[in-house]
Design a protein around this motif. Structure first.
Motif, mmCIF file in Angstrom:
data_model
loop_
_atom_site.group_PDB
_atom_site.id
_atom_site.type_symbol
_atom_site.label_atom_id
_atom_site.label_comp_id
_atom_site.label_asym_id
_atom_site.label_seq_id
_atom_site.Cartn_x
_atom_site.Cartn_y
_atom_site.Cartn_z
ATOM 1 N N ASN A 55 30.092 42.797 44.738
ATOM 2 C CA ASN A 55 31.653 42.990 44.843
ATOM 3 C C ASN A 55 32.091 43.796 46.301
ATOM 4 O OD1 ASN A 55 31.682 45.225 43.325
ATOM 5 N ND2 ASN A 55 33.070 44.364 42.244
ATOM 6 N N ILE A 79 37.971 41.831 52.147
ATOM 7 C CA ILE A 79 37.271 42.831 50.684
ATOM 8 C C ILE A 79 38.507 42.659 49.442
ATOM 9 C CG2 ILE A 79 37.470 44.885 50.721
ATOM 10 C CD1 ILE A 79 34.285 42.750 49.719
ATOM 11 N N ASN A 80 39.905 43.184 49.661
ATOM 12 C CA ASN A 80 40.423 43.023 48.289
ATOM 13 C C ASN A 80 40.998 42.106 47.976
ATOM 14 O OD1 ASN A 80 40.460 46.105 48.392
ATOM 15 N ND2 ASN A 80 42.269 46.247 50.642
ATOM 16 N N ARG A 83 37.975 40.181 45.989
ATOM 17 C CA ARG A 83 37.730 41.416 44.787
ATOM 18 C C ARG A 83 38.513 40.546 43.316
ATOM 19 N NH1 ARG A 83 37.227 46.928 47.488
ATOM 20 N NH2 ARG A 83 35.231 47.252 47.624
ATOM 21 N N MET A 84 39.675 39.665 43.656
ATOM 22 C CA MET A 84 40.870 39.517 43.208
ATOM 23 C C MET A 84 39.967 37.936 42.494
ATOM 24 S SD MET A 84 44.729 39.299 45.246
ATOM 25 C CE MET A 84 44.402 40.773 46.162
ATOM 26 N N MET A 88 35.091 42.467 37.445
ATOM 27 C CA MET A 88 34.192 43.591 36.881
ATOM 28 C C MET A 88 34.293 43.849 35.718
ATOM 29 S SD MET A 88 31.754 45.141 39.487
ATOM 30 C CE MET A 88 30.065 46.180 38.886
ATOM 31 N N LEU A 95 39.054 51.686 31.683
ATOM 32 C CA LEU A 95 40.701 51.759 31.726
ATOM 33 C C LEU A 95 41.973 52.500 31.919
ATOM 34 C CD1 LEU A 95 40.283 50.423 28.091
ATOM 35 C CD2 LEU A 95 40.856 48.854 30.126
ATOM 36 N N PHE A 96 42.866 52.353 32.226
ATOM 37 C CA PHE A 96 43.421 53.678 33.112
ATOM 38 C C PHE A 96 44.338 54.310 31.506
ATOM 39 C CE2 PHE A 96 44.017 49.870 36.559
ATOM 40 C CZ PHE A 96 43.543 50.284 37.272
ATOM 41 N N MET A 107 49.452 45.678 34.918
ATOM 42 C CA MET A 107 49.726 45.802 36.713
ATOM 43 C C MET A 107 49.124 45.484 37.506
ATOM 44 S SD MET A 107 48.540 49.877 36.879
ATOM 45 C CE MET A 107 47.734 50.427 38.317
ATOM 46 N N ALA A 108 48.072 45.051 37.948
ATOM 47 C CA ALA A 108 46.942 44.227 38.722
ATOM 48 C C ALA A 108 47.806 42.925 39.117
ATOM 49 C CB ALA A 108 46.114 43.944 38.822
ATOM 50 N N LYS A 111 51.090 43.570 40.622
ATOM 51 C CA LYS A 111 51.502 44.324 41.880
ATOM 52 C C LYS A 111 50.851 43.561 43.520
ATOM 53 C CE LYS A 111 52.281 48.550 40.335
ATOM 54 N NZ LYS A 111 53.754 48.725 40.216
ATOM 55 N N LEU A 112 49.706 42.718 42.782
ATOM 56 C CA LEU A 112 49.012 42.305 43.475
ATOM 57 C C LEU A 112 49.351 41.078 44.144
ATOM 58 C CD1 LEU A 112 45.416 44.032 42.875
ATOM 59 C CD2 LEU A 112 46.796 44.896 44.537
ATOM 60 N N ARG A 156 41.465 42.398 31.110
ATOM 61 C CA ARG A 156 42.395 43.561 32.334
ATOM 62 C C ARG A 156 41.847 42.700 33.426
ATOM 63 N NH1 ARG A 156 41.213 49.518 33.965
ATOM 64 N NH2 ARG A 156 39.420 48.476 33.880
ATOM 65 N N ALA A 157 39.803 42.185 33.525
ATOM 66 C CA ALA A 157 39.714 41.252 34.631
ATOM 67 C C ALA A 157 40.134 40.471 34.496
ATOM 68 C CB ALA A 157 38.095 41.761 34.248
ATOM 69 N N MET A 160 43.434 38.440 35.759
ATOM 70 C CA MET A 160 43.556 38.092 37.893
ATOM 71 C C MET A 160 43.415 37.104 37.933
ATOM 72 S SD MET A 160 44.784 40.338 38.786
ATOM 73 C CE MET A 160 44.121 40.584 40.820
ATOM 74 N N GLN B 159 37.647 55.379 37.809
ATOM 75 C CA GLN B 159 38.705 54.747 37.213
ATOM 76 C C GLN B 159 38.926 54.698 39.247
ATOM 77 O OE1 GLN B 159 41.759 54.996 35.517
ATOM 78 N NE2 GLN B 159 40.028 55.091 33.717
ATOM 79 N N SER B 165 37.728 47.478 42.466
ATOM 80 C CA SER B 165 37.248 45.934 41.597
ATOM 81 C C SER B 165 38.701 45.038 41.075
ATOM 82 C CB SER B 165 36.096 46.234 40.617
ATOM 83 O OG SER B 165 37.280 46.198 39.552
ATOM 84 N N LEU B 166 39.620 45.059 40.803
ATOM 85 C CA LEU B 166 40.773 44.723 40.552
ATOM 86 C C LEU B 166 41.412 43.645 41.719
ATOM 87 C CD1 LEU B 166 42.283 46.364 37.586
ATOM 88 C CD2 LEU B 166 41.345 44.504 37.711
ATOM 89 N N GLY B 167 40.901 44.397 43.011
ATOM 90 C CA GLY B 167 41.622 44.468 44.173
ATOM 91 C C GLY B 167 42.434 45.115 45.059
ATOM 92 N N PHE B 168 43.286 46.856 44.265
ATOM 93 C CA PHE B 168 43.705 47.426 44.614
ATOM 94 C C PHE B 168 43.024 47.601 46.173
ATOM 95 C CE2 PHE B 168 45.716 47.189 40.206
ATOM 96 C CZ PHE B 168 46.667 47.190 40.187
#
Ligand SMILES: Nc1ncnc2c1ncn2[C@@H]1O[C@H](COP(=O)(O)OP(=O)(O)O)[C@@H](O)[C@H]1O
Ligand SMILES: [Mg+2]
Lengths: 247, 261
Positions: A55, A79-80, A83-84, A88, A95-96, A107-108, A111-112, A156-157, A160, B159, B165-168
């Motif tokens: 990735n 690449i973004n 990566r979606m 990973m 974790l956040f 979140m992802a 936002k994404l 979380r992964a 997406m 972090q 890796s999520l695409g941010f």
């Protein structure tokens, strides 16, 4: 298990140097849709580097990597976006900590992928249920055990909706009694048909789900084969030595 | 999770009263009470000149606050970009930010003030108030930049990797993941900078900005009551910084671990 013939990861002759260290040396491999590949090998053999090259967390110095038709070694590749499609999971969960479990999952996508928040939350709750941790949705990561954190990290992964999941020693940082709960989640994911590349020392897991096992040493792929091949008749002396040490 | 107790100190501010340090907390209380008693009793028992001084300086206190808060707001913005610049992989940006910090840290604030007002003033007219806020911002922007940089660097690399890796994208990672977490480490030293900045605003009185010190000086030169005037000015500064340091300590207490929100 029946497999489609469609290749989703193609790695061709990649090299990666860290200064003088040759972390990856002429590595090539292919993963088809729905396949599960387990990568094993001694510490420092380049397993993480290989996984992270997939990735582009680690860029390679030479060679080509194509993910689902997109050449990520091409400088113009977004690449973004790629990566979606690639989930990973890290050894240390990552974790956040400033977000609740639910927010870690939503979140992802919000936002994404511009998923409406209500829908993102519903999807997140479904995933949390799947990894058996629904009741912790409002908790913060610091309030969870390692095993729970890793299950949240997997969820979380998955939030997406990736096509491929990469795991880098997902159980290595866990207390022994928590390894099982994480492996169970991974086995279920495998049974659902997820394409998976897993770096692990859990040979039981490899035996149960792997289509292919890849043995790496000193930045090279030394031997590739089915789990049966590996555990019954490994060819290379280094493979034999490694397996005798960990089994 | 990993709760590193990283302490960042750039310039020396005032001591922030915290309940974790009872000695300091007591010292703060004693000083504040003493200051208030001193001001009140001077005004009551010797209204001439103390009451007259008290009535003369409020305009100055207002200017001091204006310079302080404008400079804080602006230097936070400058500081954020400087900190990001210092961490940038882009060589040119990194160099510009680093040179800026080096230059500013190597020149006394008073000289910077003179430079912006008098030296640059030979080319174009600058209002003293503008010059004052500009100089304070340029100076403290560099200090804040170092605080931001250290705060951002204190966040685990994992972090960034998890977010990427999520695409941010890089900047999304910075604003959604890194900076919100860095705020916790950044807040205490930023509070220190606020207080240091407030004290340093007294330097702007030299540019004919009518702040607290300048007003005091005006009063003293009119009445020749130098001793009384500067005593009162010192007490007023002390009271203001003590109160501000308390506000900072309350802000710090609000930054609880994530699971106690
Ligand atoms: N960021 C890095 N900087 C320098 N050397 C690195 C870095 N990452 C990995 N290496 C080196 O590359 C080699 C392969 O590392 P890695 O892929 O992490 O191995 P493994 O995951 O199999 O233990 C090791 O020698 C390691 O020290
Ligand atoms: Mg590794």
């Amino acid at each position: 298990m029946t497999k489609s013939d469609e290749t989703i990861i193609t790695i061709e002759n990649i090299y990666k140097f860290f200064g003088d260290i040759e972390a990856l040396s002429n590595v090539s491999l292919k993963v088809r849709k729905k396949e599960k590949m387990v990568i094993i090998g001694p510490s420092g053999s380049g397993k993480s580097t290989l996984l992270r090259a997939i990735n582009r967390l680690e860029g390679v110095d030479r060679g080509k990597i194509v993910i689902d038709g997109q050449d990520i070694t091409d400088r113009h590749c977004n690449i973004n976006k790629v990566r979606m499609e690639l989930g990973m999971v890290f050894q240390n969960f990552n974790l956040f900590p400033h977000k609740s479990v639910l927010q870690n999952l939503t979140m992802a996508p919000i936002k994404l992928k511009k998923v409406p928040p209500v829908q993102a939350r519903e999807n997140a709750m479904r995933l949390l249920e799947k990894v058996g941790i629904k009741e912790k949705a409002t908790a913060y990561p610091s309030q969870l055990s390692g095993g729970q954190q890793q299950r949240v990290a997997i969820a979380r992964a998955l939030a997406m909706n990736p096509k491929i999941m990469l795991f880098d020693e997902p159980t290595s940082a866990l207390d022994p009694e928590m390894i099982g709960e994480v492996l169970d989640v991974m086995v279920n994911l495998a049974l659902e048909g997820m394409t998976m590349v897993v770096v692990t020392h859990e040979m039981g897991f490899a035996r149960q789900v792997a289509d292919w096992v890849v043995f790496m040493d000193e930045g090279k792929i030394v031997e590739t084969g089915t789990p049966e091949h590996f555990f019954q008749s490994p060819e290379h002396p280094r493979t034999k030595k490694f397996l005798s040490q960990i089994l | 999770m990993r709760d590193k107790n990283i302490k960042i100190d750039v310039t020396d501010g005032a001591a922030i009263p915290t309940r974790r340090d009872p000695g300091l907390f007591n010292a703060w209380r004693v000083t504040l009470i003493g200051t208030v008693i001193a001001i009140v009793s001077l005004v009551i028992f010797k209204p001439d000149p103390y009451l007259r001084i008290i009535k003369f300086v409020p305009d100055g206190i207002l200017i001091t606050f204006q310079v302080t808060f404008l400079s804080i707001a602006l230097s936070l913005i400058v500081g954020l970009f400087t900190g990001l610049g210092r961490l940038s992989k882009n060589r040119a940006i990194n160099l510009i930010a680093s040179v800026y910090v080096e230059v500013i840290r190597g020149i006394p604030l008073l000289v910077q003030l003179f430079y912006i007002y008098y030296a640059l003033g030979t080319f174009f007219r600058i209002h003293p108030f503008t010059a004052a806020v500009t100089a304070m911002t340029v100076c403290y922007g560099a200090y804040m930049g170092e605080v931001f940089r250290a705060g951002i660097q204190s966040i685990d690399k994992g972090q960034t990797e998890a977010a990427r890796s999520l695409g941010f994208s890089k900047s999304q990672t910075m604003f959604y993941v890194i900076i919100p977490q860095a705020m916790r480490t950044i807040l205490p030293p930023v509070g220190n900078e606020f207080i240091a900045l407030l004290k340093d605003t007294s330097l702007v009185s030299i540019l004919a900005v009518s702040d607290l010190l300048r007003r005091g000086r005006e009063f003293a030169t009119q009445t020749f009551a130098y001793f009384e005037t500067y005593t009162m000015v010192a007490l007023l500064y002390l009271m203001i910084t003590l109160i501000l340091s308390k506000i900072v300590s309350i802000m710090e207490d609000k930054v609880k671990p994530y699971d106690q929100k």
